[in-house]
Write a protein that holds these residues in place. Structure first.
Motif, PDB file in Angstrom:
ATOM      1  N   THR A 147       0.822  -1.211   0.000  1.00 13.40           N
ATOM      2  CA  THR A 147       0.000   0.000   0.000  1.00 13.40           C
ATOM      3  C   THR A 147       0.855   1.259   0.000  1.00 13.40           C
ATOM      4  N   VAL A 148       2.151   1.134   0.253  1.00 12.53           N
ATOM      5  CA  VAL A 148       3.064   2.277   0.210  1.00 12.53           C
ATOM      6  C   VAL A 148       3.402   2.564  -1.250  1.00 12.53           C
ATOM      7  N   PRO A 149       3.140   3.753  -1.757  1.00  6.79           N
ATOM      8  CA  PRO A 149       3.428   4.029  -3.167  1.00  6.79           C
ATOM      9  C   PRO A 149       4.914   3.884  -3.469  1.00  6.79           C
ATOM     10  N   GLY A 150       5.211   3.184  -4.574  1.00  8.66           N
ATOM     11  CA  GLY A 150       6.591   2.966  -4.973  1.00  8.66           C
ATOM     12  C   GLY A 150       7.191   1.695  -4.440  1.00  8.66           C
ATOM     13  N   VAL A 151       6.426   0.893  -3.676  1.00  9.36           N
ATOM     14  CA  VAL A 151       6.922  -0.354  -3.094  1.00  9.36           C
ATOM     15  C   VAL A 151       6.134  -1.520  -3.675  1.00  9.36           C
ATOM     16  N   PHE A 152       6.849  -2.585  -4.098  1.00 12.68           N
ATOM     17  CA  PHE A 152       6.201  -3.733  -4.729  1.00 12.68           C
ATOM     18  C   PHE A 152       6.877  -5.000  -4.211  1.00 12.68           C
ATOM     19  N   MET A 153       6.186  -5.712  -3.322  1.00 11.77           N
ATOM     20  CA  MET A 153       6.711  -6.942  -2.727  1.00 11.77           C
ATOM     21  C   MET A 153       6.071  -8.149  -3.399  1.00 11.77           C
ATOM     22  N   GLN A 154       6.911  -9.147  -3.752  1.00 13.21           N
ATOM     23  CA  GLN A 154       6.443 -10.401  -4.324  1.00 13.21           C
ATOM     24  C   GLN A 154       7.047 -11.557  -3.529  1.00 13.21           C
ATOM     25  N   THR A 155       6.398 -12.738  -3.604  1.00 14.46           N
ATOM     26  CA  THR A 155       6.900 -13.909  -2.889  1.00 14.46           C
ATOM     27  C   THR A 155       6.876 -15.124  -3.807  1.00 14.46           C
ATOM     28  N   ARG A 156       7.906 -15.982  -3.672  1.00 19.84           N
ATOM     29  CA  ARG A 156       8.013 -17.164  -4.516  1.00 19.84           C
ATOM     30  C   ARG A 156       7.234 -18.346  -3.954  1.00 19.84           C
ATOM     31  N   THR A 157       6.922 -18.319  -2.680  1.00 22.16           N
ATOM     32  CA  THR A 157       6.050 -19.314  -2.065  1.00 22.16           C
ATOM     33  C   THR A 157       5.002 -18.554  -1.257  1.00 22.16           C
ATOM     34  N   PRO A 158       3.939 -19.212  -0.783  1.00 29.12           N
ATOM     35  CA  PRO A 158       2.900 -18.456  -0.070  1.00 29.12           C
ATOM     36  C   PRO A 158       3.427 -17.617   1.087  1.00 29.12           C
ATOM     37  N   PHE A 159       4.449 -18.109   1.816  1.00 28.48           N
ATOM     38  CA  PHE A 159       4.957 -17.359   2.965  1.00 28.48           C
ATOM     39  C   PHE A 159       6.487 -17.329   2.994  1.00 28.48           C
ATOM     40  N   GLY A 160       7.125 -17.394   1.830  1.00 30.08           N
ATOM     41  CA  GLY A 160       8.587 -17.357   1.789  1.00 30.08           C
ATOM     42  C   GLY A 160       9.085 -16.841   0.451  1.00 30.08           C
ATOM     43  N   GLY A 161      10.421 -16.693   0.361  1.00 27.92           N
ATOM     44  CA  GLY A 161      11.029 -16.252  -0.889  1.00 27.92           C
ATOM     45  C   GLY A 161      10.652 -14.843  -1.272  1.00 27.92           C
ATOM     46  N   ALA A 162      10.563 -13.944  -0.291  1.00 21.44           N
ATOM     47  CA  ALA A 162      10.110 -12.576  -0.567  1.00 21.44           C
ATOM     48  C   ALA A 162      11.229 -11.727  -1.142  1.00 21.44           C
ATOM     49  N   ARG A 163      10.854 -10.823  -2.008  1.00 24.93           N
ATOM     50  CA  ARG A 163      11.744  -9.730  -2.416  1.00 24.93           C
ATOM     51  C   ARG A 163      10.921  -8.460  -2.484  1.00 24.93           C
ATOM     52  N   TYR A 742      -0.714 -12.889  -9.977  1.00 22.12           N
ATOM     53  CA  TYR A 742       0.574 -13.565  -9.756  1.00 22.12           C
ATOM     54  C   TYR A 742       1.152 -13.142  -8.411  1.00 22.12           C
ATOM     55  N   SER A 743       1.941 -14.036  -7.807  1.00 19.87           N
ATOM     56  CA  SER A 743       2.645 -13.676  -6.577  1.00 19.87           C
ATOM     57  C   SER A 743       4.120 -13.406  -6.830  1.00 19.87           C
ATOM     58  N   PHE A 744       4.642 -13.870  -7.985  1.00 20.42           N
ATOM     59  CA  PHE A 744       6.048 -13.620  -8.341  1.00 20.42           C
ATOM     60  C   PHE A 744       6.190 -13.796  -9.842  1.00 20.42           C
ATOM     61  N   LEU A 745       7.058 -12.966 -10.447  1.00 19.86           N
ATOM     62  CA  LEU A 745       7.368 -13.075 -11.867  1.00 19.86           C
ATOM     63  C   LEU A 745       8.866 -13.278 -12.053  1.00 19.86           C
ATOM     64  N   PHE A 746       9.223 -14.255 -12.877  1.00 21.98           N
ATOM     65  CA  PHE A 746      10.602 -14.442 -13.286  1.00 21.98           C
ATOM     66  C   PHE A 746      10.833 -13.647 -14.571  1.00 21.98           C
ATOM     67  N   VAL A 747      12.017 -13.072 -14.720  1.00 24.93           N
ATOM     68  CA  VAL A 747      12.321 -12.256 -15.889  1.00 24.93           C
ATOM     69  C   VAL A 747      13.578 -12.776 -16.561  1.00 24.93           C
ATOM     70  N   ILE A 768       4.518 -17.394 -11.027  1.00 24.37           N
ATOM     71  CA  ILE A 768       4.062 -18.126  -9.846  1.00 24.37           C
ATOM     72  C   ILE A 768       2.713 -17.540  -9.460  1.00 24.37           C
ATOM     73  N   PRO A 769       1.652 -18.330  -9.580  1.00 28.29           N
ATOM     74  CA  PRO A 769       0.310 -17.778  -9.339  1.00 28.29           C
ATOM     75  C   PRO A 769      -0.027 -17.682  -7.862  1.00 28.29           C
ATOM     76  N   ALA A 770      -0.828 -16.688  -7.532  1.00 28.15           N
ATOM     77  CA  ALA A 770      -1.507 -16.620  -6.238  1.00 28.15           C
ATOM     78  C   ALA A 770      -2.814 -17.402  -6.367  1.00 28.15           C
ATOM     79  N   PRO A 771      -3.491 -17.714  -5.266  1.00 28.99           N
ATOM     80  CA  PRO A 771      -4.772 -18.427  -5.372  1.00 28.99           C
ATOM     81  C   PRO A 771      -5.728 -17.734  -6.347  1.00 28.99           C
TER      82      PRO A 771
END
Length: 786
Positions: A147-163, A742-747, A768-771
């Protein structure tokens, strides 16, 4: 100078209008000057960004990074009103001209949904309170931080692998690094670095549900934290209810087998406080092989040793197990198929982590002018990670210290505050594994290394308060990095078990400067320039054959920013706007020559954008049946572009020029809106809507992923149900529109390198899809006061 595009022009006009609306006060010849420092009553730590207002007027200011403030009032000052995010409002009498030491009491009872999504303390800084962090169920940080403008968090698993990506920056764009966890920025938890000396941030062992505060510094906007290009996130854990001893039991359950329990013992007196707790969290799977389990043991406490000294300690032991379902292509993703990657399934891919985090912080005040905060810390982690094409096992131990001396006082006719400090960290890593190249003849690349890395910085930052409420801030940090590589294997064969190669990077100085102008308590405008850097990762300095690369330089960046913030309509409307230009050079790219892949400095990148928030207090009356109604809106426009960027540094017929293309995985527009409602009976409602525009996933911009819309809501009640019992019960849901998210995108450079063979590529997929459907949750928290 670059010509501003239309969004820049619009919001530049808005910034000027906001500064005009906040009319400055004329200071009379007999002005009164009040100065002091605002600190946390329990820890003695400075409270940054606290609002100090002359009671009954609009004359006031915000505390700086040392907690210091200076107010020049045209008339006598008899009372001050002091407020801080996460603290109870304090009104105090001013009886003499001596510098004040103001102690704020942490505010424990904060109904979720009572705060604007983020409160700016300084240029490029946003603060999330405990209520903000608990906007949804609280177990997933992205629900709050995005919700903070300019911030974009993604995760590779439901509760891990965050960037966490801030203002579109992430390092090593054309190598594998953009797809790794947590690079290019840093995180501290209770002043303990989660980011290790190699530059890697793994958040799997941070319990988001027990955070009380998060300060997000976007870009290299603080000299005190090493000036990472990607920014810095500062986490603080929860504190006990003041002057109470409590037992707290929390249970949360939700879709796909989510179950979380936390049992806590909390106590606080005038001189000390402590929390000891155990938490267990498990999650099923919405697609095969994506389950999760976590366990946490936390202990934290503060001990006052008098008016001048406080000791704070934190310890946690954490275990997590995240199954890896892997990435898929767009056809099954948009077909809403709950598929998993066959290669991940065949290798039982997962990430198993065991870790500890420990630190002790000493807060000491030498009088009314000088203070010191010193933290000594140690962390450790062991991980086991089979992935689609091999495995990696790592054992790691980190240790170090951070010490900051602060000063606040008067020099001549100006108020001066500042800090001087240093930071040092070392990480020892032992790793082994194998990577099987996913193409014929499927060669194996085994690894076995015993490495260490060290990083350090010397930093200083000073603010001078000038007449007419103008403040000038200047700072700089000297950053140092060293890697040591002890390769046991080269080209898959036993190499040298005795030689350690040490690589020392050139020291980097990163200065910054800010000029701000305040208009009493009504608003302010500012302009800043900050320089930053991002050192190569430890993995960047070793080729795929085990040879150490020399001559690499850190990436460098310069960030220009202007902005304004203020309150309008009798403090019923809060507005903030920032315009930034982040120019990044010496980008790290990969090249392959004769089957040897290495990293070199090559490309350039430019990220520029607008970030704005608007929040209204339609109802703000504690005595009314409906105590608060607060709609809010935030918007981020980010244009991230390659300026001079190639697929490699070979400069041959196979080299592809990506210059002028959009940087992958950075949304051009993100719009977030919410409505927060509170009632005197204890009921509350939070709702959040977010729109994210489409993004490219390839450097050649041939392939894009569609945008999406998210809607979440939470309804609850928090109240005292008996003399010693309090209750917090809520129900909520995420993705209530049931959209494809999506919860994470590979580039990667092109589609062929991302997509799986059935879809014309040679990769493993890229989404990596979210539910796919709405998820729901419910929570019950009981507190018994002993």
């Amino acid at each position: 100078m670059h010509r501003l595009s239309t969004p820049f022009a619009v919001f530049a006009t808005a910034a000027v209008a906001l500064s005009i609306a906040a009319t400055p006060r004329v200071v009379a010849a007999q002005a009164t000057t009040v100065r002091g420092t605002v600190i946390d009553r329990q820890t003695g730590a400075p409270v940054v960004g606290a609002s100090v207002i002359v009671t009954g007027t609009t004359t006031g200011t915000l505390t700086n990074e040392a907690g210091a403030f200076t107010i020049v009032s045209p008339s006598a000052v008899t009372h001050l009103t002091v407020t801080g995010v996460g603290y109870a409002t304090l009104q105090l009498a001013v009886t003499d001209s001596e510098p004040l030491t103001i102690r704020l009491e942490p505010s424990h009872v904060e109904l979720p949904g009572m705060h604007v999504v983020a409160t700016r303390n300084a240029p490029s800084v946003a603060t999330l309170t405990e209520a903000d962090l608990q906007r949804a169920g609280g177990v997933a940080l992205q629900n709050a931080i995005n919700t903070v403008p300019g911030v974009f968090m993604q995760t590779r698993t439901p509760f891990g692998g965050a960037r966490i990506t801030m203002r579109g920056y992430y390092p090593s764009t054309s190598g594998n690094s953009p797809n790794a966890n947590g690079l290019g920025y840093q995180v501290l938890l209770n002043d303990i670095p989660i980011t290790d000396a190699t530059g890697t941030t793994i958040l799997d062992d941070v319990d988001y549900a027990r955070l009380a505060r998060a300060d997000v510094i976007k870009g290299p906007a603080s000299s005190q934290y090493g000036s990472f290009i990607g920014g810095t996130v500062l986490f603080q854990t929860v504190r006990p209810v003041p002057d109470r001893t409590s037992i707290v039991q929390q249970v949360q359950s939700g879709s796909h087998g989510l179950l979380r329990t936390t049992t806590s013992l909390e106590t606080a007196t005038e001189a000390s406080d402590a929390i000891v707790e155990y938490g267990h969290q498990e999650y099923g799977a919405f697609r095969p092989h994506s389950a999760s389990q976590k366990e946490f043991v936390h202990a934290t406490g503060d001990l006052s040793l008098g008016d001048r000294q406080t000791l704070s300690a934190y310890f946690s032991y954490n275990r997590s197990f995240e199954e890896l379902a892997g990435e898929i292509d767009s056809v099954p993703f948009y077909g809403r198929q709950p598929l998993s990657n066959a290669a991940y399934l065949a290798n039982d891919s997962h990430i198993a982590l065991t870790s500890f985090i420990a630190g002790v912080t000493d807060h000491y005040r030498f009088g009314s002018h000088f203070s010191n905060q010193t933290t000594v810390f140690a962390t450790g982690r062991s991980s086991n990670q089979p992935f689609a094409h091999g495995f990696t096992d790592v054992t790691q131990v980190n240790g170090g210290a951070r010490s900051v001396f602060g000063y606040t006082g008067q020099v001549g006719g100006a108020s001066v505050s500042g800090s001087l400090g240093g930071f040092l960290q070392r990480s020892n890593l032992a790793s082994n594994g194998v990577f099987i190249v996913p193409a014929p003849p499927y060669p194996e690349r085994p690894t076995a290394q015993e490495n260490w890395a060290s990083t350090g910085s010397l930093f200083t930052e000073w603010s001078v308060g000038l007449p007419a409420q103008v403040t000038v801030t200047a700072g700089a940090s000297l950053n140092m990095n060293r890697f040591a590589i002890h390769n046991l294997l080269r080209n898959g064969q036993l190499f040298d078990t005795t030689t350690t190669q040490v690589m020392t990077f050139d020291n980097v100085v990163t200065p910054r400067a800010v000029v701000s102008k305040a208009f009493g308590g009504a608003g302010s405008v500012y302009a800043s320039v900050s320089t930053g850097y991002a050192p190569p990762l430890l993995s960047n300095v070793v080729t795929n054959t085990g040879v150490v690369v020399t001559g690499l330089k850190p990436e460098r960046a310069v960030q220009y920013e202007v902005g304004a913030q203020g309150s309008l309509l009798a403090d019923r409307l809060d507005a903030q706007v920032s315009l930034f230009d982040l120019e990044n050079s010496d980008k790290l790219v990969t090249q392959t020559v004769s089957s040897v892949t290495s990293t070199v400095n090559a490309g350039k990148q430019r990220n520029r954008g607008v970030e704005a928030t608007l929040a209204a207090r339609l109802v703000d009356d504690p005595a009314a049946a409906v105590t608060r109604v607060r709609p809010w809106l935030s918007w981020a426009w980010t244009e991230a572009t390659f300026l001079d960027f190639m697929s490699d540094a070979n400069a041959n017929a196979n080299t592809v020029d990506f210059s002028g293309n959009a940087v992958p995985r950075v949304p051009r527009n993100t719009i977030t809106a919410g409505l927060d409602v509170g009632m005197r009976a204890g009921a509350y409602l939070t709702s959040t809507y977010q729109h994210v525009t489409r993004v490219p996933v390839t450097f050649d911009n041939s392939t894009w992923v569609r945008g999406y819309d998210l809607l979440g809501a939470k309804l609850g009640v928090q109240r005292t149900v008996a003399r010693r019992w309090t209750i917090d019960a809520f129900v909520g849901g995420d993705n209530l529109l049931g959209n494809t998210v999506y919860s994470f995108l590979f580039v990667g450079p092109n589609y062929r390198g991302l997509a799986t063979p059935p879809y014309g590529g040679t990769g493993d997929g890229y989404i990596i899809p979210a539910p796919y459907s709405a998820t729901v949750y419910g929570n019950l928290t009981l507190r018994y006061i002993l």
